[in-house]
Design a protein around this motif. Structure first.
Motif, mmCIF file in Angstrom:
data_model
loop_
_atom_site.group_PDB
_atom_site.id
_atom_site.type_symbol
_atom_site.label_atom_id
_atom_site.label_comp_id
_atom_site.label_asym_id
_atom_site.label_seq_id
_atom_site.Cartn_x
_atom_site.Cartn_y
_atom_site.Cartn_z
ATOM 1 N N ALA A 134 40.837 37.764 38.088
ATOM 2 C CA ALA A 134 39.949 37.068 39.028
ATOM 3 C C ALA A 134 39.631 37.977 40.222
ATOM 4 C CB ALA A 134 40.606 35.767 39.498
ATOM 5 N N ALA A 135 40.606 38.786 40.631
ATOM 6 C CA ALA A 135 40.354 39.727 41.733
ATOM 7 C C ALA A 135 39.235 40.697 41.350
ATOM 8 C CB ALA A 135 41.632 40.491 42.084
ATOM 9 N N LEU A 136 39.274 41.185 40.102
ATOM 10 C CA LEU A 136 38.213 42.105 39.659
ATOM 11 C C LEU A 136 36.860 41.407 39.591
ATOM 12 C CD1 LEU A 136 39.584 44.454 36.915
ATOM 13 C CD2 LEU A 136 39.714 44.587 39.394
ATOM 14 N N ASP A 137 36.886 40.161 39.144
ATOM 15 C CA ASP A 137 35.657 39.376 39.093
ATOM 16 C C ASP A 137 35.074 39.259 40.507
ATOM 17 O OD1 ASP A 137 33.724 37.720 37.968
ATOM 18 O OD2 ASP A 137 34.819 35.931 38.618
ATOM 19 N N LEU A 138 35.967 39.001 41.465
ATOM 20 C CA LEU A 138 35.528 38.890 42.859
ATOM 21 C C LEU A 138 34.927 40.223 43.339
ATOM 22 C CD1 LEU A 138 35.365 37.256 45.477
ATOM 23 C CD2 LEU A 138 37.723 37.954 45.992
ATOM 24 N N LEU A 139 35.575 41.324 42.968
ATOM 25 C CA LEU A 139 35.058 42.638 43.377
ATOM 26 C C LEU A 139 33.638 42.846 42.837
ATOM 27 C CD1 LEU A 139 35.349 45.461 44.638
ATOM 28 C CD2 LEU A 139 36.500 46.205 42.549
ATOM 29 N N MET A 140 33.445 42.470 41.582
ATOM 30 C CA MET A 140 32.108 42.677 40.990
ATOM 31 C C MET A 140 31.056 41.814 41.682
ATOM 32 S SD MET A 140 32.793 43.524 37.013
ATOM 33 C CE MET A 140 33.737 42.103 36.634
ATOM 34 N N ARG A 141 31.456 40.582 42.003
ATOM 35 C CA ARG A 141 30.504 39.708 42.724
ATOM 36 C C ARG A 141 30.166 40.286 44.095
ATOM 37 N NH1 ARG A 141 30.571 34.109 41.778
ATOM 38 N NH2 ARG A 141 31.401 33.593 39.750
ATOM 39 N N LEU A 142 31.203 40.776 44.790
ATOM 40 C CA LEU A 142 30.966 41.306 46.136
ATOM 41 C C LEU A 142 30.126 42.579 46.089
ATOM 42 C CD1 LEU A 142 34.406 40.635 47.875
ATOM 43 C CD2 LEU A 142 32.280 39.343 48.095
ATOM 44 N N ARG A 143 30.314 43.361 45.019
ATOM 45 C CA ARG A 143 29.487 44.564 44.861
ATOM 46 C C ARG A 143 28.012 44.198 44.754
ATOM 47 N NH1 ARG A 143 32.139 47.392 40.067
ATOM 48 N NH2 ARG A 143 33.897 48.483 40.945
ATOM 49 N N GLU A 144 27.750 43.103 44.027
ATOM 50 C CA GLU A 144 26.358 42.674 43.907
ATOM 51 C C GLU A 144 25.762 42.305 45.256
ATOM 52 O OE1 GLU A 144 25.878 39.647 40.890
ATOM 53 O OE2 GLU A 144 26.829 41.047 39.472
ATOM 54 N N HIS A 145 26.601 41.665 46.090
ATOM 55 C CA HIS A 145 26.114 41.260 47.418
ATOM 56 C C HIS A 145 26.019 42.440 48.379
ATOM 57 C CE1 HIS A 145 26.266 36.784 47.437
ATOM 58 N NE2 HIS A 145 27.021 37.006 46.385
ATOM 59 N N PHE A 146 27.056 43.289 48.375
ATOM 60 C CA PHE A 146 27.202 44.243 49.488
ATOM 61 C C PHE A 146 27.126 45.712 49.083
ATOM 62 C CE2 PHE A 146 29.449 40.376 50.794
ATOM 63 C CZ PHE A 146 28.753 40.091 51.958
ATOM 64 N N LEU A 174 47.307 42.129 46.826
ATOM 65 C CA LEU A 174 48.711 41.922 47.199
ATOM 66 C C LEU A 174 49.290 40.773 46.385
ATOM 67 C CD1 LEU A 174 48.427 41.844 51.120
ATOM 68 C CD2 LEU A 174 49.292 43.717 49.723
ATOM 69 N N PRO A 175 50.441 40.960 45.754
ATOM 70 C CA PRO A 175 51.064 39.816 45.096
ATOM 71 C C PRO A 175 51.740 38.918 46.143
ATOM 72 C CG PRO A 175 52.439 41.759 44.830
ATOM 73 C CD PRO A 175 51.217 42.195 45.594
ATOM 74 N N ARG A 176 51.889 37.663 45.816
ATOM 75 C CA ARG A 176 52.518 36.725 46.758
ATOM 76 C C ARG A 176 53.875 37.245 47.246
ATOM 77 N NH1 ARG A 176 53.040 31.765 48.702
ATOM 78 N NH2 ARG A 176 50.907 31.386 48.172
ATOM 79 N N ARG A 177 54.661 37.836 46.349
ATOM 80 C CA ARG A 177 56.000 38.295 46.728
ATOM 81 C C ARG A 177 55.930 39.367 47.831
ATOM 82 N NH1 ARG A 177 60.593 37.386 48.272
ATOM 83 N NH2 ARG A 177 62.324 38.633 47.515
ATOM 84 N N ALA A 178 54.918 40.241 47.759
ATOM 85 C CA ALA A 178 54.773 41.282 48.799
ATOM 86 C C ALA A 178 54.468 40.628 50.139
ATOM 87 C CB ALA A 178 53.661 42.253 48.419
ATOM 88 N N PHE A 236 46.716 37.835 46.392
ATOM 89 C CA PHE A 236 45.786 37.815 47.523
ATOM 90 C C PHE A 236 44.954 39.091 47.506
ATOM 91 C CE2 PHE A 236 49.382 35.219 48.733
ATOM 92 C CZ PHE A 236 48.763 34.078 49.225
ATOM 93 N N VAL A 237 43.745 38.971 48.034
ATOM 94 C CA VAL A 237 42.865 40.132 48.153
ATOM 95 C C VAL A 237 42.457 40.279 49.616
ATOM 96 C CG1 VAL A 237 40.502 40.886 47.688
ATOM 97 C CG2 VAL A 237 41.929 40.106 45.807
#
Ligand code: MLT
Ligand code: ZN
Length: 476
Positions: free
Chosen positions: A238-250, A260-264, A287-288
């Motif tokens: 899902a993080a990669l999906d978000l990156l691709m969407r943001l690339r389209e916008h920005f 970042l994983p929750r544990r970190a 988290f991203v």
């Protein structure tokens, strides 16, 4: 047989180059220079020299070449692979670069600056900012890391996605060669097709081919405005999906995209003062942290980022997000991200893997790597985080509290081999941005194409025929 320590007469000649106050030999004075940042290597040295000019560095290397004494160049000593730590046998001298710390020139019209190797990265960023420009390399350790070390390890950090690594940011170098000749090529030119690109050889060479004393660096326009957000995501995919969407916008306005994983996040909030999780109510496992920097032509980047995140939330790509509404809040988000290595250090020993793969292979690397660690390191827990927008993960393992440190650290070799095999099977690299140092010398030997390795050895023999430049690092 270990090499013999330098003769008393050699040490006297070396001291005379820099003067008494800049030649350290008392045990307490040399102590900070003989142990690496992670406490993995404990060396000894008869002498730490603090030269204040390139000519002093040249005279030191001439004496060392004459008498066959090995040198270990050292910057801020923040490296992760032991590249700047002398060996245990005590025959190597350390050249610490911190007094070579002048900003020699800033040329705003040419978007370039010339700085000495001992400048901290933060001082270089400040000098660029004071001239109204941006030097974009950015790392958690930038207050102590020195630009010479950044060059020697080809450092990356959190803005590579947009601006590239240290090699991409360098226009020219000044280097002292074994024997003391000075190679001066600090012309800040973007076009210069005059033969081999030799300066590239010294970047990432970790002081094994020469000592970098200054560099001509690229500057950039500072973004007129930035937007920073922390988002909770259900998975790395899902993080990669978000990156691709943001690339389209920005497009290329995305300067950072960190995972970042929750544990970190939990470890960091628990162990480092002044760090909070702005998404504390979000149960997301990952988290991203994303940052966008825009020119004056783009208005309200925070509003636009908010819209892009909201549309991603509609399609379940993210579970929640918080936008920084002030510079202080953006800094707080970054403090959470940049304190992860410190939290890991406070938590106990760690086994680090600095891996890169094609971005599309990140979810698979995380799945398979986590399973591997669960099998091979029962006394450790996976903390895989980092520069996912560059395909670079710090696939680290933290020692579980109450377990035996020595037994845990002994798992490094078999685990590392398995992690590197996995990375290779995904078309990746076992050293993304931290270098080889001492930690990965055998792996480099084992995994590098034989022709490439022979070329590296031939270069080493040509530039350092006596083998005095940081021996045993990168190559052995
Ligand atoms: C970072 O990005 O925080 C450091 O390069 C990584 C590490 O601690 O492994
Ligand atoms: Zn990193």
């Amino acid at each position: 047989m270990p090499p013999r320590p330098p003769a008393a007469s050699t040490l006297a000649d070396l001291r005379a180059v820099v003067g008494r106050a800049a030649a350290l030999d008392a045990i307490a004075d040399v102590a900070p220079y003989v142990e690496d940042f992670r406490g993995l290597y404990h060396g000894t040295t008869p002498l730490v020299l603090l030269p204040a000019s390139v000519e002093e560095v040249a005279r030191i290397l001439a004496i060392c070449d004459r008498d066959g004494v090995a040198v270990v160049p050292q910057g801020g000593n923040t490296g992760y692979c032991g590249g700047a730590t002398p060996h245990e046998h005590g025959a190597e001298i350390v050249i610490a670069m911190r007094r070579l710390n002048r900003i020699r020139a800033v040329d705003v019209a040419n978007d370039s600056m010339v700085v000495e190797a001992g400048c901290t990265l933060a001082a270089v960023q400040d000098a660029a900012r004071a001239a109204g420009r941006l030097f974009p390399l950015s790392l958690g350790s930038e207050g102590s890391a020195q630009i010479g070390g950044n060059l020697s390890t080809n450092a990356g950090g959190t803005a590579v996605l947009r601006y590239g690594m240290m090699r991409d940011l360098t226009l020219g170098l000044e280097v002292v060669l074994a024997g003391g000749r000075i190679l001066r090529s600090l012309q800040p030119l973007r076009k210069d097709n005059t033969g081999y690109d030799w300066k590239s050889l010294f970047i990432g060479a970790e002081g094994t081919l020469g000592v970098i004393t200054a560099a001509a660096l690229k500057l950039f326009a500072s973004p007129a405005d930035t937007a920073t957000a922390l988002a909770g995501v259900p998975s790395p995919a899902a993080a990669l999906d978000l990156l691709m969407r943001l690339r389209e916008h920005f497009g290329e306005a995305i300067s950072s995209f960190e995972l970042l994983p929750r544990r970190a996040v939990e470890l960091t909030v628990g162990l480092v003062d002044g760090v909070a999780n702005p998404l504390a109510d979000d149960a997301a496992p990952w988290f991203v942290l994303v940052e966008i920097g825009v020119s004056r032509a783009v208005t309200d980047p925070t509003g636009r980022l908010g819209e892009a995140l909201a549309s991603a939330a509609d399609s379940a790509t993210l579970s929640g997000a918080v936008l920084a509404t002030s510079a202080a809040q953006a800094q707080a988000f970054w403090k959470l991200r940049e304190s992860v290595p410190e939290a890991q250090r406070r938590h106990g020993a760690s086994l680090k893997h600095d891996l890169s793969v094609p971005i599309s292979a990140i979810p698979r690397l995380i799945d398979l790597g986590t399973a591997l660690i669960a099998r091979l390191v029962p006394d450790g827990e996976t903390i895989a985080y980092g520069h996912v927008g560059d395909g670079n993960l710090h696939f680290n393992v933290s020692q579980k509290p109450g377990t035996d440190r020595a037994a845990f650290l002994a798992r490094q070799a078999p685990l590392q081999a398995a992690m590197f095999d996995l990375t290779a099977s995904l078309g990746g690299s076992f050293s993304a941005e931290h270098g080889i140092g001492r930690l990965k010398v055998e792996e480099l030997e084992r995994r590098t194409d034989p022709v490439e390795l022979e070329l590296m050895r031939a270069l080493k023999r040509t530039l350092d025929p006596k083998g005095i430049m940081n021996p045993g690092k990168v190559l052995r």
